[in-house]
Scaffold this motif. Structure first.
Motif, PDB file in Angstrom:
ATOM      1  N   UNK A  39      31.997 -86.979 -61.136  1.00  0.00           N
ATOM      2  CA  UNK A  39      32.032 -88.350 -61.618  1.00  0.00           C
ATOM      3  C   UNK A  39      32.534 -88.646 -62.923  1.00  0.00           C
ATOM      4  N   UNK A  40      32.238 -87.967 -63.952  1.00  0.00           N
ATOM      5  CA  UNK A  40      32.891 -88.069 -65.253  1.00  0.00           C
ATOM      6  C   UNK A  40      34.429 -87.836 -65.056  1.00  0.00           C
ATOM      7  N   UNK A  41      34.712 -86.995 -64.259  1.00  0.00           N
ATOM      8  CA  UNK A  41      36.277 -86.833 -64.070  1.00  0.00           C
ATOM      9  C   UNK A  41      36.997 -88.179 -63.641  1.00  0.00           C
ATOM     10  N   UNK A  42      36.386 -89.113 -62.898  1.00  0.00           N
ATOM     11  CA  UNK A  42      36.832 -90.383 -62.379  1.00  0.00           C
ATOM     12  C   UNK A  42      36.827 -91.340 -63.702  1.00  0.00           C
ATOM     13  N   UNK A  43      35.827 -91.148 -64.526  1.00  0.00           N
ATOM     14  CA  UNK A  43      35.771 -91.920 -65.735  1.00  0.00           C
ATOM     15  C   UNK A  43      37.173 -91.599 -66.716  1.00  0.00           C
ATOM     16  N   UNK A  44      37.353 -90.358 -66.752  1.00  0.00           N
ATOM     17  CA  UNK A  44      38.894 -90.052 -67.595  1.00  0.00           C
ATOM     18  C   UNK A  44      39.885 -90.426 -66.569  1.00  0.00           C
ATOM     19  N   UNK A  47      39.782 -94.418 -66.886  1.00  0.00           N
ATOM     20  CA  UNK A  47      39.271 -95.307 -67.956  1.00  0.00           C
ATOM     21  C   UNK A  47      38.153 -96.059 -68.118  1.00  0.00           C
ATOM     22  N   UNK A  48      36.996 -95.550 -67.061  1.00  0.00           N
ATOM     23  CA  UNK A  48      35.912 -96.112 -67.207  1.00  0.00           C
ATOM     24  C   UNK A  48      34.867 -95.576 -68.205  1.00  0.00           C
ATOM     25  N   UNK A  49      33.804 -96.553 -68.300  1.00  0.00           N
ATOM     26  CA  UNK A  49      32.651 -96.063 -69.024  1.00  0.00           C
ATOM     27  C   UNK A  49      33.137 -95.547 -70.400  1.00  0.00           C
ATOM     28  N   UNK A  50      33.984 -96.447 -70.952  1.00  0.00           N
ATOM     29  CA  UNK A  50      34.300 -96.129 -72.329  1.00  0.00           C
ATOM     30  C   UNK A  50      35.215 -94.997 -72.617  1.00  0.00           C
ATOM     31  N   UNK A  51      35.583 -94.346 -71.405  1.00  0.00           N
ATOM     32  CA  UNK A  51      36.643 -93.242 -71.877  1.00  0.00           C
ATOM     33  C   UNK A  51      38.135 -93.704 -71.682  1.00  0.00           C
ATOM     34  N   UNK A  57      42.350 -84.015 -68.647  1.00  0.00           N
ATOM     35  CA  UNK A  57      40.788 -83.835 -68.685  1.00  0.00           C
ATOM     36  C   UNK A  57      40.170 -84.136 -67.447  1.00  0.00           C
ATOM     37  N   UNK A  58      40.274 -85.197 -66.671  1.00  0.00           N
ATOM     38  CA  UNK A  58      40.030 -85.247 -65.240  1.00  0.00           C
ATOM     39  C   UNK A  58      40.310 -84.037 -64.350  1.00  0.00           C
ATOM     40  N   UNK A  59      41.248 -83.596 -64.428  1.00  0.00           N
ATOM     41  CA  UNK A  59      41.631 -82.384 -63.633  1.00  0.00           C
ATOM     42  C   UNK A  59      40.663 -81.309 -63.937  1.00  0.00           C
ATOM     43  N   UNK A  60      40.695 -80.993 -65.348  1.00  0.00           N
ATOM     44  CA  UNK A  60      39.764 -80.167 -65.747  1.00  0.00           C
ATOM     45  C   UNK A  60      38.325 -79.962 -65.142  1.00  0.00           C
ATOM     46  N   UNK A  61      37.556 -81.475 -65.398  1.00  0.00           N
ATOM     47  CA  UNK A  61      36.239 -81.540 -64.714  1.00  0.00           C
ATOM     48  C   UNK A  61      36.443 -81.500 -63.175  1.00  0.00           C
TER      49      UNK A  61
END
Length: 297
Positions: A39-44, A47-51, A57-61
């Motif tokens: 879910x955090x990967x999708x934030x990156x 550009x959601x939830x302040x990211x 970074x998304x790919x890394x997660x």
């Protein structure tokens, strides 16, 4: 005595405080789960939830989550991987967990092949069938279409075509609805049934599909399965054209030129021809340009 009670109370409070601090420290240092990483990967990614958007970074997660065995992340990482062999490896890992979407992409990989992966229709079909059985609407649509047209090693089979297409359509998969409408309208593999065809076209139209709206317009203009209603046909074509459907834009311009189902309006016709003239479809583009030229004379 009171002195000892005070010391004991202080010791108890200190012990409780330390236990609470340790608990907080454990919660703070707790490693995120695979799903949380996903879910955090999708934030990156979004550009959601302040990211801030950061695809690397998304790919890394996604990779971290995939390595923890999370099937959705394995698929997402596979999509980002340029190497077909590595991508297929992750898709197969996700498929081994019966993740339905993975079967669609494994089918796609074997069906199309690549420089590194040999095309294998038989192997592709195995994944297509399993994905359909697991409920993936794309697999169900593709399998139904294979039985409809008799392609990729499948014989024409109306019963199986309709069975799988309905499975996909009942998940609001519009492409399957359109194909069911086509089957019943054309009557090539089943007896022609415009009532059923219109039922599926209406469902797709209600979901905002411009192709379905245009198919319904044809029926109302010709009186095919319904009473002729050219005004309703015009409105449906206008809706489809407004959604950017180039064929509807061209047709709407003709209806406006002729005043078919509407008042004649040459200026509006010229506007819709201008939009149709931007189509990527050569046939539509050329027809629109001819229409513009004719109106200029």
């Amino acid at each position: 005595m009171r002195k000892y009670l005070l010391l004991a109370t202080m010791a108890l409070c200190f012990g409780t405080s330390m236990a609470q601090q340790n608990k907080v420290a454990q919660q703070t240092s707790k490693e995120p789960t695979a799903e949380e990483l996903y879910k955090k990967a999708f934030d990156y990614l979004r550009g959601d939830n302040g990211e801030i958007i950061d695809s690397l970074k998304a790919r890394e997660l996604f990779l971290k989550s995939a390595e923890m065995g999370y099937a959705p992340a394995q698929c997402e990482y596979a999509f980002s991987e340029a190497n077909d062999e590595i991508s297929l490896k992750w898709l197969l890992k996700a498929a081994s967990q019966n993740y339905p979407l993975a079967y669609w992409w494994v089918w796609n990989t074997y069906y199309n092949g690549s420089d590194n992966i040999q095309k294998d229709i038989d192997k592709a079909n195995l994944y297509l069938e399993k994905g359909a059985e697991l409920g993936n609407e794309k697999c169900q649509w593709m399998l139904g279409g294979s039985y409809h047209y008799g392609e990729d090693g499948y014989p024409v089979n109306a019963q199986k075509a309709i069975f799988w297409l309905e499975k996909a359509a009942n998940q609001n998969y519009i492409t399957a609805m359109l194909e069911l409408g086509e089957i019943y309208k054309d009557g090539n593999i089943v007896k022609r049934n415009m009532t059923k065809a219109l039922e599926w076209y209406n469902k797709a139209s209600d979901l905002g599909d411009p192709v379905a709206k245009t198919a319904l317009a044809n029926a109302y203009e010709d009186g095919d399965g319904v009473e002729i209603n050219r005004e309703h046909a015009f409105n449906l074509v206008r809706e489809a054209a407004s959604l950017g459907y180039d064929r509807a834009q061209l047709r709407l311009s003709m209806m406006l030129c002729m005043g078919r189902g509407c008042e004649r309006d040459v200026e509006s016709a010229r506007y819709w021809l201008g939009l149709a003239a931007k189509s990527t479809d050569k046939e539509i583009r050329e027809a629109a340009l001819e229409g513009i030229e004719a109106l200029s004379k």
